[in-house]
Motif scaffolding. Structure first.
Motif, PDB file in Angstrom:
ATOM      1  N   TRP A  46      -6.569   3.950  10.119  1.00  0.00           N
ATOM      2  CA  TRP A  46      -7.972   3.755  10.461  1.00  0.00           C
ATOM      3  C   TRP A  46      -8.274   2.338  10.919  1.00  0.00           C
ATOM      4  CZ3 TRP A  46     -11.389   7.560  11.068  1.00  0.00           C
ATOM      5  CH2 TRP A  46     -11.055   8.813  10.548  1.00  0.00           C
ATOM      6  N   TRP A  47      -7.406   1.381  10.591  1.00  0.00           N
ATOM      7  CA  TRP A  47      -7.688   0.026  11.037  1.00  0.00           C
ATOM      8  C   TRP A  47      -6.873  -0.307  12.212  1.00  0.00           C
ATOM      9  CZ3 TRP A  47      -4.044  -3.095   7.703  1.00  0.00           C
ATOM     10  CH2 TRP A  47      -3.831  -2.550   6.462  1.00  0.00           C
ATOM     11  N   GLY A  55     -11.720  -0.979   0.986  1.00  0.00           N
ATOM     12  CA  GLY A  55     -12.384   0.324   1.089  1.00  0.00           C
ATOM     13  C   GLY A  55     -11.411   1.482   0.957  1.00  0.00           C
ATOM     14  N   ARG A  56     -10.136   1.145   0.744  1.00  0.00           N
ATOM     15  CA  ARG A  56      -9.056   2.111   0.553  1.00  0.00           C
ATOM     16  C   ARG A  56      -8.880   3.036   1.753  1.00  0.00           C
ATOM     17  NH1 ARG A  56      -6.767   1.526  -3.591  1.00  0.00           N
ATOM     18  NH2 ARG A  56      -6.471   2.778  -5.363  1.00  0.00           N
ATOM     19  N   LEU A  57      -9.113   2.511   2.928  1.00  0.00           N
ATOM     20  CA  LEU A  57      -8.853   3.284   4.143  1.00  0.00           C
ATOM     21  C   LEU A  57      -7.372   3.217   4.473  1.00  0.00           C
ATOM     22  CD1 LEU A  57     -11.819   2.108   6.385  1.00  0.00           C
ATOM     23  CD2 LEU A  57     -11.614   4.280   5.171  1.00  0.00           C
ATOM     24  N   LEU A 115      -9.081  -6.946   5.538  1.00  0.00           N
ATOM     25  CA  LEU A 115      -9.397  -6.959   4.116  1.00  0.00           C
ATOM     26  C   LEU A 115     -10.448  -5.925   3.722  1.00  0.00           C
ATOM     27  CD1 LEU A 115      -8.858  -8.305   1.421  1.00  0.00           C
ATOM     28  CD2 LEU A 115     -10.645  -9.941   1.949  1.00  0.00           C
ATOM     29  N   ARG A 116     -11.503  -5.808   4.493  1.00  0.00           N
ATOM     30  CA  ARG A 116     -12.564  -4.842   4.139  1.00  0.00           C
ATOM     31  C   ARG A 116     -12.050  -3.409   4.155  1.00  0.00           C
ATOM     32  NH1 ARG A 116     -18.464  -6.613   5.670  1.00  0.00           N
ATOM     33  NH2 ARG A 116     -18.724  -4.790   4.374  1.00  0.00           N
ATOM     34  N   SER A 123       0.847  -1.184   0.000  1.00  0.00           N
ATOM     35  CA  SER A 123       0.000   0.000   0.000  1.00  0.00           C
ATOM     36  C   SER A 123       0.887   1.238   0.000  1.00  0.00           C
ATOM     37  CB  SER A 123      -0.882  -0.011   1.255  1.00  0.00           C
ATOM     38  OG  SER A 123      -1.594   1.183   1.385  1.00  0.00           O
ATOM     39  N   VAL A 124       0.490   2.253  -0.757  1.00  0.00           N
ATOM     40  CA  VAL A 124       1.216   3.522  -0.744  1.00  0.00           C
ATOM     41  C   VAL A 124       0.323   4.530  -0.032  1.00  0.00           C
ATOM     42  CG1 VAL A 124       2.259   5.346  -2.131  1.00  0.00           C
ATOM     43  CG2 VAL A 124       2.425   2.965  -2.876  1.00  0.00           C
ATOM     44  N   GLU A 125       0.791   4.979   1.125  1.00  0.00           N
ATOM     45  CA  GLU A 125       0.035   5.934   1.931  1.00  0.00           C
ATOM     46  C   GLU A 125       0.903   7.159   2.178  1.00  0.00           C
ATOM     47  OE1 GLU A 125      -1.310   3.943   5.441  1.00  0.00           O
ATOM     48  OE2 GLU A 125      -2.077   2.249   4.299  1.00  0.00           O
TER      49      GLU A 125
END
Length: 74
Positions: free
Chosen positions: A73-74, A67-69, A62-63, A44-46
């Protein structure tokens, strides 16, 4: 890759240690390490930073990933 003056051809001991460090991947969530890129890990690129997540962390979230959070946030 940059090299030291004594390793101008990129084949000295400095080049070998740089390659070892570059291939070691760490899960951004739990800290699990892998000796090289794993095809089952999630990337992931954040905020312009590439992060990798191991199989277990990716499955658990996974969700949120779909959801591209951001991982914060997780």
């Amino acid at each position: 890759m940059t090299s030291l003056p004594e390793d101008s051809d990129g084949t000295g001991p400095a080049a070998e240690s740089d390659a070892d460090e570059a291939e070691k991947i760490v899960c951004a969530r739990c800290g699990t390490t892998a000796p090289g890129p794993r095809p089952t890990w999630t990337c992931s690129v954040e905020n312009g930073i590439r992060q990798y997540f191991c199989d277990d962390c990716a499955r658990s979230n996974l969700r949120a990933i779909e959801g591209r959070l951001d991982s914060a946030w997780w």
